[in-house]
Design an enzyme around this catalytic site. Structure first.
Site, mmCIF file in Angstrom:
data_model
loop_
_atom_site.group_PDB
_atom_site.id
_atom_site.type_symbol
_atom_site.label_atom_id
_atom_site.label_comp_id
_atom_site.label_asym_id
_atom_site.label_seq_id
_atom_site.Cartn_x
_atom_site.Cartn_y
_atom_site.Cartn_z
ATOM 1 N N HIS A 183 -29.640 52.590 81.042
ATOM 2 C CA HIS A 183 -29.179 53.786 80.319
ATOM 3 C C HIS A 183 -29.414 55.077 81.109
ATOM 4 C CE1 HIS A 183 -28.245 51.579 76.714
ATOM 5 N NE2 HIS A 183 -29.466 51.099 76.619
ATOM 6 N N ASP A 219 -26.945 42.977 78.796
ATOM 7 C CA ASP A 219 -27.752 43.592 77.729
ATOM 8 C C ASP A 219 -26.795 43.920 76.572
ATOM 9 O OD1 ASP A 219 -30.601 45.266 77.469
ATOM 10 O OD2 ASP A 219 -28.947 46.189 76.359
ATOM 11 N N HIS A 221 -26.577 46.398 74.729
ATOM 12 C CA HIS A 221 -26.140 47.798 74.696
ATOM 13 C C HIS A 221 -25.329 48.106 75.952
ATOM 14 C CE1 HIS A 221 -30.003 47.819 72.367
ATOM 15 N NE2 HIS A 221 -29.237 48.487 71.524
ATOM 16 N N ASP A 308 -31.504 41.532 74.242
ATOM 17 C CA ASP A 308 -31.469 42.110 72.897
ATOM 18 C C ASP A 308 -30.217 41.716 72.113
ATOM 19 O OD1 ASP A 308 -30.031 43.654 74.629
ATOM 20 O OD2 ASP A 308 -31.167 45.498 74.278
#
Ligand SMILES: [Zn+2]
Length: 366
Positions: A183, A219, A221, A308
């Site tokens: 991120h 991931d 996200h 996740d």
């Protein structure tokens, strides 16, 4: 492939301990708990005995390698604020420990600071230190503690060590990076990430070899930072599968029509999937990414490895299973590229160990 996998980590990976994020204005304990690190280290040690994984330490590279991806002013900010916070006394925080009776206890935490304002651009009209913090962050889930700069740098060096080992001819390398990185943008921290470990590794490989590098981000996200860093680049192809950003974090990026810009057009692939997607849907998206990756034909592959999307993860995005991660690894392994897996998220602590073991074994047994 019969070659032994190399895993890189520092014992200090357990020291990163962010206390709180803020959600809807309410402090919420960070999912990124040090216990995650302990679970992963245990699995790697076990696999060094049972599967012959070779464990090695990260080495230092020097700041110029970090400047290839991050702006110097941002790095200066991260270092300066960390140093300032290190001088502060611990902070007493009231925690609701009894969810039924709402009984609060007060607990002492090492000092930390959060940004408090969020400008749209990076053009400060005030030199006040609160303004400065808002420029270099995009959310309030990412506190700076006294040791944050040091530990984020160590995490980045762990990824760079992995890239260097790949360059030397190893085929399978796992870098246990913590704090995570995908991120983190060129000059903004956010979502638990400070330095973009996967992007640093990919840039290192591209710089050192002149070859093309692919990144597959699994991931749950979207890796908004990695996308931003390589959005105008044709030397790195970034491809990500993640939860529909209109429904989940990071909300502002990860849409299918974000395909890169200028010379980077066509070198960014987002496959957002509906919330609660299962293995079948995920693997179908992965097949498309693998197809596009073959067309790009990179010399090296970096995997942003987050767990996740697991069915029990508190992120509640996908319903992936342990077998799903094994199959994901097998399909990525069939690309037969020198592959560096870089750790991102994954917050279901009881499941993290066997998910990572499945992935690493799946990658190895192609
Ligand atoms: Zn994530």
């Amino acid at each position: 492939m019969t070659e032994k996998m190399t895993a890189i980590f520092s014992e200090r990976v357990t020291e990163h301990s962010p206390a709180f994020g803020t959600f809807d204005g309410v402090p919420r304990l960070s999912y990124d708990k040090p216990e995650r690190a302990k679970v992963i280290i245990d699995v790697l040690r076990e696999m060094s005995v049972t599967s012959g994984i070779e464990i090695t330490q990260p080495r230092e590279f020097g700041i110029p390698f970090i400047y290839r991806v991050h702006d110097q002013s941002y790095i200066d900010h991260l270092r300066t604020v960390s140093e300032q916070v290190a001088q502060k006394p611990p902070i007493l925080v009231a925690e609701i420990t009894d969810s039924v009776n709402k009984v609060a206890t007060v607990k002492e935490y090492p000092a930390f600071t959060y940004p408090s304002v969020f400008p749209h651009g990076s053009n400060p009209r005030s030199s006040n230190h609160h303004a400065d913090k808002g420029i270099y962050a995009f959310d309030i889930a990412t506190p700076i503690m006294g040791d944050t700069y040091e530990l984020a740098l160590l995490s980045a060096y762990t990824a760079l060590t992995g890239a260097d080992i790949l360059k030397q001819g190893k085929k399978l390398v796992y870098a246990f990076t913590r704090p995570p990185g995908h991120h983190a943008e060129r000059s903004r921290m956010g979502s638990y990430c400070y330095l973009n470990n996967a992007a640093l590794a990919a840039q290192f490989l591209a710089d050192q070899t002149g070859e093309r590098v692919g990144i597959i981000d699994i991931d749950a996200h979207h890796g908004n930072g990695t996308q931003e860093i390589f959005y105008e680049s044709s030397e790195v192809f970034y491809a990500s599968i993640h939860g529909d950003p209109s429904k989940t974090h990071p909300f502002y990026s990860g849409y299918a029509d974000e395909e890169g810009k200028d010379s980077g057009y066509g070198y960014n692939l987002n496959i957002p999937l509906p919330i609660d997607s299962d293995d079948l849907v995920f693997l179908k998206a992965l097949d498309l990414i693998i197809y596009r990756m073959r067309q790009f034909s990179p010399r090296y592959l970096v995997v942003s490895l987050g767990f996740d999307g697991f069915k029990n993860d508190p992120s509640k995005i996908f319903k992936l299973t342990n077998d799903g991660y094994a199959e994901t690894a097998k399909r990525i392994g069939k690309l037969e590229l020198p592959t560096l897996s870089v750790q991102e998220g994954g917050y279901s602590i009881p499941d993290l160990g066997y998910n990572i073991a499945s992935f690493l074994k799946g990658l190895k047994n192609v």
